[in-house]
Write an enzyme that holds these catalytic residues in place. Structure first.
Site, PDB file in Angstrom:
ATOM      1  N   GLN A  77       0.835  -1.126  -0.038  1.00 18.41           N
ATOM      2  CA  GLN A  77       0.066   0.121   0.063  1.00 18.41           C
ATOM      3  C   GLN A  77       0.803   1.218   0.043  1.00 18.41           C
ATOM      4  O   GLN A  77       0.375   2.333  -0.114  1.00 18.41           O
ATOM      5  CB  GLN A  77      -0.939   0.050   1.263  1.00 18.41           C
ATOM      6  CG  GLN A  77      -1.786  -1.250   1.261  1.00 18.41           C
ATOM      7  CD  GLN A  77      -2.641  -1.355   2.874  1.00 18.41           C
ATOM      8  OE1 GLN A  77      -2.059  -0.980   3.806  1.00 18.41           O
ATOM      9  NE2 GLN A  77      -3.763  -1.790   2.678  1.00 18.41           N
ATOM     10  N   HIS A  97      -1.651   0.969  -4.471  1.00 20.79           N
ATOM     11  CA  HIS A  97      -2.042   2.368  -4.342  1.00 20.79           C
ATOM     12  C   HIS A  97      -1.239   3.129  -5.353  1.00 20.79           C
ATOM     13  O   HIS A  97      -1.137   4.653  -5.069  1.00 20.79           O
ATOM     14  CB  HIS A  97      -1.877   2.938  -2.840  1.00 20.79           C
ATOM     15  CG  HIS A  97      -2.917   2.108  -2.001  1.00 20.79           C
ATOM     16  ND1 HIS A  97      -2.801   2.425  -0.523  1.00 20.79           N
ATOM     17  CD2 HIS A  97      -3.938   1.633  -2.341  1.00 20.79           C
ATOM     18  CE1 HIS A  97      -4.022   1.645  -0.088  1.00 20.79           C
ATOM     19  NE2 HIS A  97      -4.838   1.225  -1.101  1.00 20.79           N
TER      20      HIS A  97
END
Ligand SMILES: [Zn+2]
Length: 252
Positions: A77, A97
């Site tokens: 992430q 992400h």
């Protein structure tokens, strides 16, 4: 994981930048209404990430990614590029992400994407490198911001996933497929509250397949009573936990 390298996550409560809640800056609406302000925020984060160093947790995962007899995938992430700089195998690193160092054209008709752009600052006006300067940042006009080198009209934007945007389908598919196809039998949850989809759901999928869960975080996760818990700074706990895999392995 990057908190141990001195990087703030800017996620969740308390993630403030100047007077702004970071959540208010990391949205398509914020970029639409004041791209200069959003670019100043991301220029600062690019600079901080570039001047940070990968820590021993990044290095341990990078080392694991080169062990030949282990099927392994890192689903990250993080957007700061520290895993790449630690030498992580790019084939087994999914940045779901996006990345601070990816640039994308915002023009609807243009699909320009540039990866691994580490230019700092991106334009002379985006020299947002010192914390002291933050309070007195000027408002920027469009011509002071990076533009697309292909269509010459679209503004470039950071290639990160903003609040309200979907995760890249290709990356999500690859993660899902990896976990199910390989019957993943161990998932390491490192430095995340697991509150962010889809990371949280991967834990359940692995458990349903009969796999084990190991959690590396600064606090014990009471909701996961059956998981192995490594409480502390993951730049210390993760290398220690992985070390037995490296001794005698065929690490490259
Ligand atoms: Zn373009």
């Amino acid at each position: 994981m990057s908190a141990s390298s001195g990087l703030s996550t800017f996620r969740g409560a308390g993630g403030y930048w100047r007077a702004y809640n970071s959540i208010d800056l990391a949205t398509p609406d914020a970029f639409y209404s004041d791209p200069g302000l959003v670019w100043q925020f991301y220029s600062y984060r690019r600079h901080k990430a570039l001047t940070a160093e990968p820590n021993n947790a990044h290095k341990a995962l990078a080392r694991l990614s080169h062990v030949k007899n282990i099927k392994f995938l890192t689903i990250s992430q993080n957007v700061d590029g520290l895993s790449q700089r630690a030498g992580h195998n790019p084939d087994t690193l999914l940045e779901i992400h996006g990345s601070l160092f990816e640039l994308r054209c915002t023009d609807f008709c243009c699909s320009y994407v540039e990866r691994n752009n580490m230019t700092d600052p991106l334009t002379p006006s985006l020299d947002v490198t010192s914390f002291d300067k933050l309070e007195s940042l000027p408002s920027l006009t469009s011509d002071q911001l990076p533009h697309c080198p292909r269509c010459h009209k679209g503004l470039l934007r950071p290639g990160v996933i903003w609040f309200g945007e979907s995760l890249p389908l290709q990356a999500v598919d690859k993660a899902d497929e990896f976990i199910v196809r390989n019957g993943v039998d161990l998932i390491l949850v490192i430095g995340t509250s697991r509150s962010v989809w889809p990371a949280a759901s991967y834990v359940d999928v692995v458990k349903n397949q009969g796999g084990k869960v190991a959690i590396f975080n600064t606090e014990r996760d009471e909701a996961e009573a059956d998981a192995w818990q490594f409480v502390g700074d993951c730049s210390e706990t993760l290398p220690a936990a992985l070390e037995p895999l490296f001794s005698g392995s065929q690490a490259a």
